[in-house]
Enzyme design. Structure first.
Site, mmCIF file in Angstrom:
data_model
loop_
_atom_site.group_PDB
_atom_site.id
_atom_site.type_symbol
_atom_site.label_atom_id
_atom_site.label_comp_id
_atom_site.label_asym_id
_atom_site.label_seq_id
_atom_site.Cartn_x
_atom_site.Cartn_y
_atom_site.Cartn_z
ATOM 1 N N ARG A 183 41.146 47.448 28.484
ATOM 2 C CA ARG A 183 42.437 47.795 27.898
ATOM 3 C C ARG A 183 43.366 46.595 27.913
ATOM 4 O O ARG A 183 43.499 45.909 28.932
ATOM 5 C CB ARG A 183 43.079 48.956 28.658
ATOM 6 N N SER A 185 38.493 45.159 38.445
ATOM 7 C CA SER A 185 38.219 46.174 39.478
ATOM 8 C C SER A 185 36.844 46.029 40.097
ATOM 9 O O SER A 185 36.045 46.976 40.128
ATOM 10 C CB SER A 185 38.379 47.563 38.862
ATOM 11 N N ASP A 236 42.025 47.309 40.348
ATOM 12 C CA ASP A 236 42.708 48.507 39.864
ATOM 13 C C ASP A 236 43.466 49.226 40.976
ATOM 14 O O ASP A 236 44.514 49.836 40.740
ATOM 15 C CB ASP A 236 41.707 49.461 39.217
#
Length: 898
Positions: A549, A613, A666
């Site tokens: 994203r 992450s 994350d």
């Protein structure tokens, strides 16, 4: 004796009309038409058209909904009583049972043998029975006298059939009156129906009353497995021979209907898995005035003269106990008006109960209906003409047809509800009916999309009670076997405390140790949480799973609610995830360039935060060496390399510039995002594809901490707990198999016990095992269930949220959530001890699909953390924008520090 009544103008007019018709044609059919016309006019309110029947059906559906709801059940006329019967027969039932059937002025005692895998028509049920009358003084006496009589009759039957009284016998009990059932073997009598008036039982548990009576009688050893009413028992009888049967209807001296309802719609019973049979008690429809506009003067008179005025209104319109009386009242009134018998009325016709339901049936008999009608009328001391016989026979038909039409309307309501539960445009079902006459045509007309088959109950309700007991035994046996499988996953309180202690020790060891550590406790070089002063535009890039994203965030100083975000999501192909490192980062750079083009900012050098992450060792906020891939990534030439440099080089190859000022995972990003909303947020949890926690550690506490700052956010990478074997004692064989078949055997073992990526596979293996053993899905193993990886995290949440929730899935998921709670308790207790507090108030930010989508995750996590860390008041705050916004906030903090 006969009474002559003067003919009025109305009678004279009808006689003139009859004479005119006869003068036109002497054919007897014309007389029939005239008599039909006369009766139809008189009983027009009883002749219901399809529009009216659909209206009644809709009203019943609304009443059913009220009865199922805990909020409105107390005020509902239709009680929708749960029966605790959770399954219809599947053909595997077996055993020998004694049964009692109490529902009228006589009752039966039976011995029933059920043979496995043989339906009724294959001789799978053998029955011996005896009927015992109930004396009037018992019917009108006390409850103890009634059940003493029943118990003594049971003992007599056992003696007559040479049944061993010393052996413990399973007993099934059919009790055909409205009862509230907390369990299958309890039943509290709500009210008597069918003219019963035994004293001292209303509000009492009739099963317990039977048990006490058996003890008083002595010489018997009985285990009462189930109590059901005749409607449920009838459905079970037919269900043994027809697997589609999930509705039962009784139309006899009383009337009722039952059906299999989705358990999550039955508010009065805990749990939401599977189905439960609900006894609608539809005889009470109209007790609250719902049917007032359909009730005739004859219905009102029948009700007023009954033993329970204002109660069981629908039953009084349709059941056999009242049909004969309705016909008598109509005939009586027409005679008084001079429309029958030339106005003559006898005492017998005036007497309640002289026309019975048996008479009504005889008057409708196809071959000799008029002959029977004449005999019945003459037995009332009347001298009927042929016209009178035709008219009375037609009255009987109209009353009877209204009964069947009303039952069809009620049945259409039940079938509509089943159709909605199944979310089907068309469906097939079978309805078990004691007297199915005339229902077929009307139901099919009212509900054409339902392919309904009516099955006549030939064996009565006694067999059904035994089958309920047999099904209860089967389900209990199945539950025991399922429980044995699931028990290996369940953790004791001592085991949870041990997991917490091991996590607590691993957290401390990770902070202190220079060498390898199972829980890495990686420094993030983020020294504080946001304070609301952040402002400006920042780019956030988020790589944490199968999606990448890109996000543009515009912060306004002191105006957290006015933050503006723009984002675009890109799917990462599997060949990129498992290709080379250069291909992966080139693809990410291509996505970033596309997003900047999309936003019209390709030539603007924005500060960017990169959410990555995966376990990394950081020596600075913008420097991160990948330690190992997780979550299915296997891109080569990445582990041991600085991923920030790899992204910068890929961006250069794309001929645009970006100022990457921070890399976070994350979990840290989620902490920053939630702390922006709640200053008390000092911990973050990811519960999705992967599992991890970060928290704000005190400065100087451990080798990774920076003494120049009061705090630093530590990325625990707690998924590594157990990599040294410390969790072997709580791991099951399924856990071990999933670990061994993963892409990183022996690694991230705590993550494999708590994250969605592995939880689905563990659930699939357990379900496969239970299905192979015939304990689930009737033993049918689908190809999909054999396929590894088929259970995605979202499916687990959907199963838990849906109407067909699986108990086995619920148990497994709860265990994994509880493990998360044990780990979280270790983290918050450590923070409390670090700060030297007796009590800690703290907020934990949470992100991840498992947490957000699973309906019970937050509650179980909260309860477990509270129980294992009682000195910590923990609030869990779901992350609204996820870790991407957090990366932008860290970029803002980094620019501020610079």
């Amino acid at each position: 004796m006969q009474t002559h009544i003067q003919k009025g103008p109305h009678s004279q007019l009808l006689h003139q009309l009859r004479s005119s018709l006869l003068s036109l044609c002497s054919d007897s059919h014309l007389i029939c038409i005239y008599n039909f016309f006369q009766v139809d006019r008189f009983l027009h309110k009883m002749r219901l058209n399809d529009e009216q029947l659909n209206d009644i059906s809709a009203r019943f559906q609304a009443e059913m909904k009220k009865g199922l709801s805990a909020e409105s059940n107390a005020a509902a006329a239709v009680k929708m009583l749960p029966t605790h019967v959770r399954s219809t027969p599947d053909g595997t039932e077996k055993g020998q049972f004694l049964a009692l059937d109490l529902g009228g002025s006589k009752f039966k005692v039976l011995q029933i043998k059920v043979r496995e895998d043989q339906g009724i028509r294959k001789g799978g049920v053998e029955i011996e029975e005896k009927t015992y009358p109930i004396p009037n003084e018992v019917l009108n006496g006390r409850g103890t006298e009634l059940f003493d009589h029943v118990s003594e009759s049971l003992k007599d039957f056992m003696h007559e059939k040479n049944i061993n009284p010393k052996k413990k016998h399973p007993l099934a009990f059919t009790f055909s009156f409205p009862c509230e059932q907390p369990t299958l073997d309890q039943g509290f009598l709500l009210e008597w129906t069918k003219d019963f008036s035994v004293r001292g039982l209303q509000g009492k548990d009739v099963v317990d009353s039977l048990r006490q009576a058996i003890k008083r009688t002595g010489g018997m050893d009985m285990e009462i497995l189930a109590m059901v009413n005749d409607t449920v028992a009838t459905m079970m009888t037919c269900g043994f021979d027809d697997k589609n049967c999930e509705v039962g209807v009784i139309i006899g001296s009383g009337t009722n209907a039952c059906y299999m309802e989705q358990l999550n719609h039955v508010d009065l019973v805990e749990g939401d898995e599977g189905q439960m049979c609900v006894s609608t008690e539809w005889g009470a429809l109209g007790d609250d005035g719902t049917l007032d506009d359909y009730i005739t003067e004859f219905d009102r008179e029948v009700d007023a003269c009954s033993i329970n005025p204002g109660k069981q209104i629908f039953e009084k319109m349709v059941s056999g106990m009242y049909l004969g009386e309705l016909v008598r009242l109509v005939v009586l009134k027409m005679a008084k008006l001079g429309l029958l018998f030339d106005g003559r009325v006898t005492n017998a016709l005036r007497t309640k109960g002289t026309i019975t339901t048996a008479h009504v049936a005889a008057m409708e008999e196809y071959k000799n209906c008029l002959g029977h009608t004449r005999e019945i009328l003459e037995s009332l001391n009347l001298s009927p003409s042929a016209d009178d016989c035709i008219a009375v026979q037609h009255i009987s038909t109209i009353v009877s047809f209204r009964s069947s039409n009303l039952v069809a309307a009620g049945l259409a309501a039940i079938l509509t509800r089943i159709q909605k539960n199944q979310k089907a445009t068309a469906f097939v079902t079978a309805v078990c009916v004691r007297y199915p006459k005339r229902l077929h045509k009307v139901v099919r007309r009212l509900l054409p999309e339902c392919h309904v088959r009516f099955v006549l109950s030939e064996s009565g309700s006694s067999k059904g009670a035994a089958l309920v007991s047999a099904v209860a035994q089967r389900l209990a046996s199945r539950k025991r076997q399922v429980d044995e499988t699931l028990n290996s996953f369940k953790l004791s309180w001592e085991q949870l405390q041990l997991v917490k202690a091991r996590m607590r020790a691993a957290l401390q060891a990770g902070l202190k140790t220079d060498g390898p550590s199972e829980v890495k406790m990686l420094p993030s070089f983020v020294y504080r949480t946001p304070d609301g002063s952040e402002h400006g535009k920042y780019l956030a890039l988020d790589l944490g799973g199968t999606n990448f994203r890109a996000m543009l965030v515009n912060f306004k100083k002191g105006l957290q609610q006015n933050t503006k975000l723009y984002h675009k999501i890109y799917k990462i192909p599997l060949e990129i995830m498992q290709g080379t490192g250069e291909e992966l980062f080139d693809y990410l750079a291509q996505c970033v360039g596309d997003f900047l083009d999309y936003m019209g900012m390709k030539n603007t050098r924005l500060p960017a935060g990169f959410t990555f992450s995966f376990p990394c060792e950081q020596t600075a906020l913008d420097t991160a060496t990948l330690l190992s891939w997780t979550k299915g990534f296997k891109a080569t030439n990445c582990e041991g390399h600085d991923v920030v440099d790899m992204l910068r080089e890929a961006i250069k190859r794309r001929d645009f510039d970006l100022d990457i000022v921070a890399l976070v995972n994350d979990t840290v990003g989620t902490l920053m995002s939630c702390a922006y909303e709640d200053p008390q947020c000092q911990v973050a949890l990811i519960a999705g594809t992967g599992s991890n926690v970060c928290y704000m550690e005190e400065g100087g506490n451990g080798q990774h901490s920076d003494a120049d700052f009061s705090k630093m956010c530590i990325n625990t990478e707690w998924g590594g707990l157990g990599d040294d074997g410390t969790l072997d004692d709580i791991m099951t064989s399924d856990d071990t198999e999933v670990d061994q078949n993963s892409i990183n055997p022996g690694k991230q073992r705590f993550e494999k016990l708590t994250s969605g990526m592995y939880l689905g596979e563990i659930v699939r293996r357990v379900l496969l095992n239970l299905t192979i053993r015939g304990l689930l899905f009737k033993g049918y193993v689908s190809e999909a269930l054999k396929t590894p990886g088929i259970f995605e995290t979202k499916y687990l949440s959907q199963i838990e949220s849906g109407s067909n929730r699986l108990f086995s899935v619920a148990i497994l998921i709860k265990v994994f959530i509880v493990l998360c709670g044990a780990g979280m308790a270790a983290v918050v207790d450590k923070i409390r001890e670090n700060r030297g507090l007796d009590r800690l108030n703290i907020t934990v930010g949470v992100d991840g699909t498992l947490y957000k989508l699973h309906p019970h995750f937050s509650r179980i996590l909260q309860e477990t953390t509270r129980a294992l860390a009682p000195q910590c008041d923990v609030t869990f705050l779901p992350s609204e924008e996820g870790s991407g916004k957090g990366a932008a906030l860290i970029a803002a903090l980094a620019k501020h520090m610079q």
